[in-house]
Write an enzyme that holds these catalytic residues in place. Sequence first.
Site, PDB file in Angstrom:
ATOM      1  N   SER A  22       0.841  -1.203   0.000  1.00  0.00           N
ATOM      2  CA  SER A  22       0.000   0.000   0.000  1.00  0.00           C
ATOM      3  C   SER A  22       0.874   1.250   0.000  1.00  0.00           C
ATOM      4  O   SER A  22       1.967   1.239   0.587  1.00  0.00           O
ATOM      5  CB  SER A  22      -0.869  -0.014   1.262  1.00  0.00           C
ATOM      6  OG  SER A  22      -2.031   0.747   1.069  1.00  0.00           O
ATOM      7  N   CYS A  25       3.337   7.098   3.038  1.00  0.00           N
ATOM      8  CA  CYS A  25       4.238   8.251   3.138  1.00  0.00           C
ATOM      9  C   CYS A  25       5.376   7.920   4.085  1.00  0.00           C
ATOM     10  O   CYS A  25       5.152   7.378   5.169  1.00  0.00           O
ATOM     11  CB  CYS A  25       3.500   9.447   3.700  1.00  0.00           C
ATOM     12  SG  CYS A  25       2.448  10.250   2.502  1.00  0.00           S
ATOM     13  N   ALA A  59       2.185   8.536  -1.433  1.00  0.00           N
ATOM     14  CA  ALA A  59       1.523   9.667  -2.089  1.00  0.00           C
ATOM     15  C   ALA A  59       2.621  10.606  -2.585  1.00  0.00           C
ATOM     16  O   ALA A  59       3.378  11.161  -1.796  1.00  0.00           O
ATOM     17  CB  ALA A  59       0.627  10.380  -1.093  1.00  0.00           C
ATOM     18  N   TYR A 185      -7.977  14.097   0.824  1.00  0.00           N
ATOM     19  CA  TYR A 185      -7.079  14.951   0.052  1.00  0.00           C
ATOM     20  C   TYR A 185      -7.861  15.566  -1.112  1.00  0.00           C
ATOM     21  O   TYR A 185      -9.060  15.360  -1.238  1.00  0.00           O
ATOM     22  CB  TYR A 185      -5.836  14.156  -0.369  1.00  0.00           C
ATOM     23  CG  TYR A 185      -5.050  13.695   0.859  1.00  0.00           C
ATOM     24  CD1 TYR A 185      -4.446  14.628   1.697  1.00  0.00           C
ATOM     25  CD2 TYR A 185      -4.980  12.354   1.214  1.00  0.00           C
ATOM     26  CE1 TYR A 185      -3.766  14.229   2.847  1.00  0.00           C
ATOM     27  CE2 TYR A 185      -4.293  11.951   2.359  1.00  0.00           C
ATOM     28  CZ  TYR A 185      -3.690  12.902   3.174  1.00  0.00           C
ATOM     29  OH  TYR A 185      -3.035  12.520   4.312  1.00  0.00           O
ATOM     30  N   ARG A 233      -7.433   5.257  -6.136  1.00  0.00           N
ATOM     31  CA  ARG A 233      -7.810   4.962  -4.743  1.00  0.00           C
ATOM     32  C   ARG A 233      -8.940   5.900  -4.346  1.00  0.00           C
ATOM     33  O   ARG A 233      -8.846   7.120  -4.522  1.00  0.00           O
ATOM     34  CB  ARG A 233      -6.618   5.131  -3.791  1.00  0.00           C
ATOM     35  CG  ARG A 233      -7.011   4.971  -2.326  1.00  0.00           C
ATOM     36  CD  ARG A 233      -5.830   4.806  -1.381  1.00  0.00           C
ATOM     37  NE  ARG A 233      -5.399   3.413  -1.351  1.00  0.00           N
ATOM     38  CZ  ARG A 233      -4.668   2.861  -0.366  1.00  0.00           C
ATOM     39  NH1 ARG A 233      -4.271   3.596   0.655  1.00  0.00           N
ATOM     40  NH2 ARG A 233      -4.323   1.592  -0.403  1.00  0.00           N
ATOM     41  N   GLY A 331      -0.717  -2.517   4.118  1.00  0.00           N
ATOM     42  CA  GLY A 331       0.068  -1.387   4.604  1.00  0.00           C
ATOM     43  C   GLY A 331       0.951  -1.767   5.770  1.00  0.00           C
ATOM     44  O   GLY A 331       2.105  -2.179   5.608  1.00  0.00           O
TER      45      GLY A 331
END
Length: 368
Positions: A22, A25, A59, A185, A233, A331
Amino acid sequence: MTHLFDSLTLRETEIPNRLTVSPMCQYSVEDRDGLATPWHHVHLGSRAVGGAGLVLSEATAVEPRGRITPEDLGIWSEEHAEALKETTEFVKSQGAVPGIQLAHAGRKASKTRPWEGSEPLQPDEGGWEVVAPSDEPWPYDEEAPPTRAMDADDIADVIDAFREGAEHALDAGFEVAEVHGAHGYLLHEFLSPVTNDRDDEYGGSFENRARLVREVTEAVREVWPDEKPVLVRLSGTDWREDTESWTVEQSARLADLLHEAGADLIDVSSGGISPDAFPDWAGPNYQLALAEHVRENAESDIAVGTVGGVTTPEQGEAIVRNDRADLVIVGREFLRDPYFGLHAAHELGYADEVDVPVQYARGFTERL
Ligand code: FNR
């Protein structure tokens, strides 16, 4: 019956197995310039060594003001592409497919790193003015960075930035592009009635709120080669029943629009639109029902990936065997164990279907 270590072909790109890293950041850019560092190389590279079929980058901002923190990765120039080339080549050399998450943080941009408190950063502290569908800032305890409602030129610029970011990503050697339309976002801020109160063609009706993510997906698809997949996503739901919000029914409708725009798979996450937008429970497979809803209710045959709370090989295997999602996106377990893929393959009896690097072979064949 398909299993976790069977390949998945999207367009003409073969992903060797369903286990996907996944986007996560790392907040590890050193000079606040968006350029990849050895940390990014090792982070993504080691998970390719570790048996993941698809390794998605964090990201990665398509323009500087789209970064969450000044330490985020960027992809707004050829220099950024150059800095990632060695990593994509290495990921491919390990038999995995490198993917990039193209992102813009909208009103959640310009803050400090999580381990520094995720505090708003003002322009005189190295932060910047942030842009969003409306001038309503993220509700920080402290004063938010200046937040400006985007005008038509800003919107056109952001679409161009995604298109150009995709071009640079291709030059960097990525094979899969994922548009980040989730977690509160920028693109999600346009989708959700919680954050979008515009009265132009980008606000109001479902079609209008969906316009920006659709146009961004089209722009990415324009430059992304036909044989390579584009993923999006989405937050499947805002988890906000107290107000008009983004729902899983809208997500399924949107999946069809995105399919038309050239997307091949929806990566179904959830939440993030506001500080109170969390599920009541976030245990094993907590977002799987959202992915299933999207897959079952979309009219197109768009593929879906599920993410959230997958921590064991058996969970991943059951998801694929029971045909509940096409990709299993992991993740935090991949943070705990970069070799989760190799461990899963050995545990499930698919050792022959993953390549243990020769350098590490004895670690998997000799127990003492
Ligand atoms: C994340 N997540 C995330 N999501 C995303 O779309 N882009 C990103 O850059 C990040 N960054 C990020 C950093 C870190 C440290 C974590 C732990 C998470 C969310 C992540 O991709 C995933 O959706 C969630 O963590 C849920 O999956 P797991 O951890 O339960 O497998």
